[in-house]
Scaffold this motif. Structure first.
Motif, mmCIF file in Angstrom:
data_model
loop_
_atom_site.group_PDB
_atom_site.id
_atom_site.type_symbol
_atom_site.label_atom_id
_atom_site.label_comp_id
_atom_site.label_asym_id
_atom_site.label_seq_id
_atom_site.Cartn_x
_atom_site.Cartn_y
_atom_site.Cartn_z
ATOM 1 N N TYR A 71 0.878 -1.323 0.048
ATOM 2 C CA TYR A 71 -0.103 0.025 0.053
ATOM 3 C C TYR A 71 0.944 1.225 0.256
ATOM 4 O O TYR A 71 1.840 1.454 0.886
ATOM 5 C CB TYR A 71 -1.047 -0.103 1.160
ATOM 6 C CG TYR A 71 -1.937 -1.025 1.238
ATOM 7 C CD1 TYR A 71 -1.701 -2.201 2.009
ATOM 8 C CD2 TYR A 71 -3.281 -0.635 0.713
ATOM 9 C CE1 TYR A 71 -2.835 -3.009 2.037
ATOM 10 C CE2 TYR A 71 -4.106 -1.701 0.821
ATOM 11 C CZ TYR A 71 -3.970 -2.695 1.466
ATOM 12 O OH TYR A 71 -4.806 -3.926 1.475
ATOM 13 N N LEU A 84 -10.701 5.193 6.431
ATOM 14 C CA LEU A 84 -10.531 5.659 7.907
ATOM 15 C C LEU A 84 -12.236 5.857 8.412
ATOM 16 O O LEU A 84 -12.873 6.335 7.826
ATOM 17 C CB LEU A 84 -9.860 7.027 7.826
ATOM 18 C CG LEU A 84 -9.732 7.625 9.385
ATOM 19 C CD1 LEU A 84 -8.882 6.766 10.090
ATOM 20 C CD2 LEU A 84 -8.939 9.101 8.965
ATOM 21 N N TYR A 119 -9.169 1.745 10.860
ATOM 22 C CA TYR A 119 -9.480 1.442 9.454
ATOM 23 C C TYR A 119 -10.344 0.429 8.954
ATOM 24 O O TYR A 119 -10.356 -0.796 9.877
ATOM 25 C CB TYR A 119 -8.117 1.486 8.748
ATOM 26 C CG TYR A 119 -7.427 2.861 8.517
ATOM 27 C CD1 TYR A 119 -6.625 3.249 9.657
ATOM 28 C CD2 TYR A 119 -7.525 3.582 7.372
ATOM 29 C CE1 TYR A 119 -5.881 4.284 9.475
ATOM 30 C CE2 TYR A 119 -6.800 4.843 7.157
ATOM 31 C CZ TYR A 119 -6.029 5.444 8.269
ATOM 32 O OH TYR A 119 -5.519 6.300 8.026
ATOM 33 N N LEU A 123 -8.801 -2.447 10.973
ATOM 34 C CA LEU A 123 -7.556 -2.640 11.321
ATOM 35 C C LEU A 123 -7.421 -1.205 12.462
ATOM 36 O O LEU A 123 -8.075 -0.329 12.112
ATOM 37 C CB LEU A 123 -6.509 -2.403 10.424
ATOM 38 C CG LEU A 123 -6.333 -3.564 9.508
ATOM 39 C CD1 LEU A 123 -5.225 -3.070 8.273
ATOM 40 C CD2 LEU A 123 -5.129 -4.435 10.446
ATOM 41 N N PHE A 173 -12.698 -6.462 7.388
ATOM 42 C CA PHE A 173 -11.340 -6.603 8.189
ATOM 43 C C PHE A 173 -11.123 -5.358 8.877
ATOM 44 O O PHE A 173 -11.166 -4.247 8.035
ATOM 45 C CB PHE A 173 -10.261 -6.938 7.490
ATOM 46 C CG PHE A 173 -9.146 -7.658 8.324
ATOM 47 C CD1 PHE A 173 -7.889 -7.158 7.969
ATOM 48 C CD2 PHE A 173 -9.159 -8.430 8.913
ATOM 49 C CE1 PHE A 173 -6.867 -7.517 9.016
ATOM 50 C CE2 PHE A 173 -8.039 -9.062 9.839
ATOM 51 C CZ PHE A 173 -7.048 -8.220 9.724
ATOM 52 N N PHE A 201 -4.644 5.935 2.081
ATOM 53 C CA PHE A 201 -4.130 4.850 1.325
ATOM 54 C C PHE A 201 -4.568 4.397 0.265
ATOM 55 O O PHE A 201 -5.656 4.764 -0.211
ATOM 56 C CB PHE A 201 -4.209 3.370 2.327
ATOM 57 C CG PHE A 201 -3.681 3.431 3.728
ATOM 58 C CD1 PHE A 201 -4.242 4.009 4.762
ATOM 59 C CD2 PHE A 201 -2.509 2.654 3.741
ATOM 60 C CE1 PHE A 201 -3.336 3.901 5.880
ATOM 61 C CE2 PHE A 201 -1.771 2.599 4.887
ATOM 62 C CZ PHE A 201 -2.177 3.334 6.039
ATOM 63 N N GLY A 202 -3.656 3.840 -0.896
ATOM 64 C CA GLY A 202 -4.305 3.526 -2.128
ATOM 65 C C GLY A 202 -4.833 2.308 -1.861
ATOM 66 O O GLY A 202 -5.046 1.754 -0.769
ATOM 67 N N GLN A 216 -10.711 -2.639 6.158
ATOM 68 C CA GLN A 216 -9.928 -2.942 4.919
ATOM 69 C C GLN A 216 -11.024 -4.007 4.166
ATOM 70 O O GLN A 216 -11.394 -4.775 4.619
ATOM 71 C CB GLN A 216 -8.824 -3.577 5.324
ATOM 72 C CG GLN A 216 -7.872 -3.964 4.306
ATOM 73 C CD GLN A 216 -6.582 -4.640 4.606
ATOM 74 O OE1 GLN A 216 -6.401 -5.170 5.894
ATOM 75 N NE2 GLN A 216 -5.554 -4.702 3.837
ATOM 76 N N TYR A 267 -6.318 5.112 15.512
ATOM 77 C CA TYR A 267 -7.041 5.202 14.309
ATOM 78 C C TYR A 267 -7.885 3.902 14.286
ATOM 79 O O TYR A 267 -7.145 2.756 14.615
ATOM 80 C CB TYR A 267 -6.238 5.532 12.899
ATOM 81 C CG TYR A 267 -5.470 6.568 13.123
ATOM 82 C CD1 TYR A 267 -3.958 6.748 14.075
ATOM 83 C CD2 TYR A 267 -5.820 8.059 12.515
ATOM 84 C CE1 TYR A 267 -3.318 7.735 13.904
ATOM 85 C CE2 TYR A 267 -4.809 8.917 12.726
ATOM 86 C CZ TYR A 267 -3.704 8.887 13.384
ATOM 87 O OH TYR A 267 -2.909 9.984 13.558
ATOM 88 N N LEU A 285 -7.566 0.830 2.637
ATOM 89 C CA LEU A 285 -8.109 1.031 3.871
ATOM 90 C C LEU A 285 -8.668 2.451 3.963
ATOM 91 O O LEU A 285 -8.291 3.430 3.370
ATOM 92 C CB LEU A 285 -6.671 1.137 4.580
ATOM 93 C CG LEU A 285 -6.213 0.044 5.117
ATOM 94 C CD1 LEU A 285 -5.504 -0.723 4.056
ATOM 95 C CD2 LEU A 285 -5.131 0.183 6.642
#
Lengths: 108, 111
Positions: free
Chosen positions: A86, B45, B35, B90, B88, A98-99, B37, B33, B43
């Protein structure tokens, strides 16, 4: 708007071949970019950051402001490089954009 | 051994149920944070907190809630208002601009 684009979802290379994972960004200012890696069954971890100019596990990445790119490169791919990669761009409050990630497979 | 611990590793939720995901860090990081996924989406936020008793919405906060009563802890509640919670999740923390430290994640599945 700030944005990070990774155009390749999947990338396969043969062991020993060069590899380049593409990352383009959109940012007003002087960006600091990061690459994160997620190996199978492991947590996401920092691979390298632009400002440190380090080579980690043989990978390097150069910020090209003219092309707004931060491609990740390695001259000779190894099987253990197979992972999800990433590209990330920090924002205010230390958030990261993020990509969508590139899944790299190194074929033995 | 410093790091971030997420629990549980796997979580199953019934329709209409709220569930809480735990995130604890002993790195003395101020910022934490959450995130989400998803395959092909990277990812995204959900929420973040830069200091105790303060938190901000991220890009996809709807259907989620958080609290930050202690520096070490940043739990995420997935409410029944979240229409597509299977993902998922994170958790990450940072001291500053040196990048994130991530937890090992929680996989939430709606049954």
């Amino acid at each position: 708007a700030q944005r990070v684009t990774q155009p390749e979802k999947l990338l396969s290379v043969f062991k020993g071949a060069p590899v380049e994972l593409k990352c383009n960004y959109s940012y007003s200012g002087s960006p600091e970019l990061f690459w994160y890696v997620q190996y199978s069954r492991q947590r996401l971890q920092l691979l390298l950051r632009h400002i440190s100019r380090e080579s980690i596990k043989g990978f390097t990445a150069d910020l090209n402001k003219g092309e707004t790119s931060f491609h990740l490169k390695k001259p000779f791919a190894q099987e253990e490089d197979s992972a999800m990669y990433y590209c990330a761009l920090p924002n205010t409050g230390n958030q990261f954009y993020f990509g969508t990630g590139t899944s790299l497979t190194v074929i033995p | 051994d410093g790091g971030i611990t997420q629990s549980p590793k796997y979580l199953f939720r019934k329709e209409g149920q709220n569930v809480t995901l735990s995130c604890e860090q002993n790195l003395n990081h101020d910022a934490m944070y959450w995130y989400r996924q998803d395959p092909g989406q990277g990812l995204r936020l959900i929420y973040y907190s830069q200091i105790v008793n303060d938190f901000q919405k991220g890009d996809i906060a709807e259907g989620y809630s958080v609290s930050r009563e202690k520096k070490e802890s940043f739990p995420l509640t997935v409410t029944s208002a979240q229409k597509n919670p299977t993902a998922f999740y994170l958790c990450a923390s940072t001291r500053g601009e040196s990048g994130y430290t991530f937890g090992s994640g929680t996989r939430l599945t709606v049954v």
